[in-house]
Design a protein around this motif. Structure first.
Motif, mmCIF file in Angstrom:
data_model
loop_
_atom_site.group_PDB
_atom_site.id
_atom_site.type_symbol
_atom_site.label_atom_id
_atom_site.label_comp_id
_atom_site.label_asym_id
_atom_site.label_seq_id
_atom_site.Cartn_x
_atom_site.Cartn_y
_atom_site.Cartn_z
ATOM 1 N N ALA A 1 0.845 -1.188 0.000
ATOM 2 C CA ALA A 1 0.000 0.000 0.000
ATOM 3 C C ALA A 1 0.889 1.250 0.000
ATOM 4 N N ALA A 2 0.568 2.212 -0.859
ATOM 5 C CA ALA A 2 1.423 3.390 -0.991
ATOM 6 C C ALA A 2 0.610 4.593 -1.445
ATOM 7 N N TYR A 3 1.003 5.759 -0.966
ATOM 8 C CA TYR A 3 0.392 7.018 -1.387
ATOM 9 C C TYR A 3 1.293 7.633 -2.448
ATOM 10 N N PHE A 4 0.780 7.739 -3.664
ATOM 11 C CA PHE A 4 1.566 8.254 -4.776
ATOM 12 C C PHE A 4 1.410 9.757 -4.896
ATOM 13 N N ILE A 5 2.529 10.430 -5.045
ATOM 14 C CA ILE A 5 2.570 11.867 -5.264
ATOM 15 C C ILE A 5 3.255 12.081 -6.605
ATOM 16 N N ARG A 6 2.456 12.392 -7.630
ATOM 17 C CA ARG A 6 2.993 12.539 -8.984
ATOM 18 C C ARG A 6 3.203 14.014 -9.298
ATOM 19 N N LEU A 7 4.465 14.360 -9.529
ATOM 20 C CA LEU A 7 4.812 15.739 -9.831
ATOM 21 C C LEU A 7 4.891 15.950 -11.343
ATOM 22 N N GLY A 8 4.453 17.120 -11.796
ATOM 23 C CA GLY A 8 4.532 17.467 -13.207
ATOM 24 C C GLY A 8 5.923 17.929 -13.582
ATOM 25 N N GLY A 9 6.221 17.819 -14.871
ATOM 26 C CA GLY A 9 7.503 18.266 -15.395
ATOM 27 C C GLY A 9 8.411 17.106 -15.762
ATOM 28 N N CYS A 10 8.755 17.010 -17.049
ATOM 29 C CA CYS A 10 9.718 16.008 -17.502
ATOM 30 C C CYS A 10 10.218 16.391 -18.884
#
Length: 209
Positions: free
Chosen positions: A34-43
């Motif tokens: 179980a994990a809380y995903f934090i997806r950041l913009g920019g690539c």
């Protein structure tokens, strides 16, 4: 106003947040957790088979304070995965310090294309040919996850395994669209080269984010 936002982004007090959600880690060493995903913009790495190309332009995603990000994360378990996009485009020192102050484990998924920032419990390095990792990430990675799209990628995987630190766990993972074609070759490769393990995108089989 623009200068203030630029400074906040540079300092890492605010980050371009594309999405955050509580789910099950589907890939690599923490598969099934179980994990809380934090997806950041920019690539700017530009993988042609990227399945989140909408993350590439950071301007499309609101600058969000670390306090806001962490306040949601602490309501959703004890493991946070910072991903992207390419999260190391940004200064992650403040975010990871704030997460750890709440007793949250800090994991990251990165191409390694930028210098390391942040304090990490686990770094999953997934190098791309278009922009190779920095030495700081090779040295710190806990896991090397190589995406296999075609047969040439086995050679690239070995090249990257030679550069990463000797404690990193080594994974080969079929690109989702080529999984049926490439998985038999990956299985045989791992049997002949048992330093490698197989990673699958189990979240896609389970139809979860």
């Amino acid at each position: 106003m623009q200068n203030i936002e630029t400074n906040n982004l540079h300092n890492g007090t605010h980050l371009p947040l594309m999405e955050d959600f509580y789910t099950i880690q589907g890939e690599g060493n923490y598969t099934g957790t179980a994990a809380y995903f934090i997806r950041l913009g920019g690539c700017d790495v530009g993988c042609h088979w990227c399945d989140v190309k909408e993350s590439w332009d950071e301007k499309l995603h609101p600058l969000t304070s670390v306090e806001t990000i962490v306040s949601k994360a602490k309501q959703n378990g004890k493991l946070a995965v910072i991903t992207g996009g390419e999260p190391l485009m940004w200064n992650l020192d403040i975010l990871t310090q704030a997460l750890k102050s709440e007793g949250i484990q800090t994991n990251m998924e990165t191409s390694g294309a930028y210098e390391l920032s942040g304090t990490w419990d686990w770094i999953c390095l997934s190098p791309k040919k278009t922009k190779l990792p920095t030495q700081s990430v090779y040295d710190a990675a806990h896991e090397l996850k190589m995406i296999i799209y075609n047969h040439n990628d086995f050679k690239f995987a070995e090249e990257q395994a030679a550069k990463v630190n000797d404690k990193a766990v080594l994974f080969l993972q079929p690109e989702w669209g080529k999984r049926e074609e490439m998985l038999p070759y990956i299985i045989e490769y791992v049997k002949k080269n048992p330093k490698w393990r197989i990673s699958l995108q189990t979240h896609k089989y389970l139809d979860i984010p």
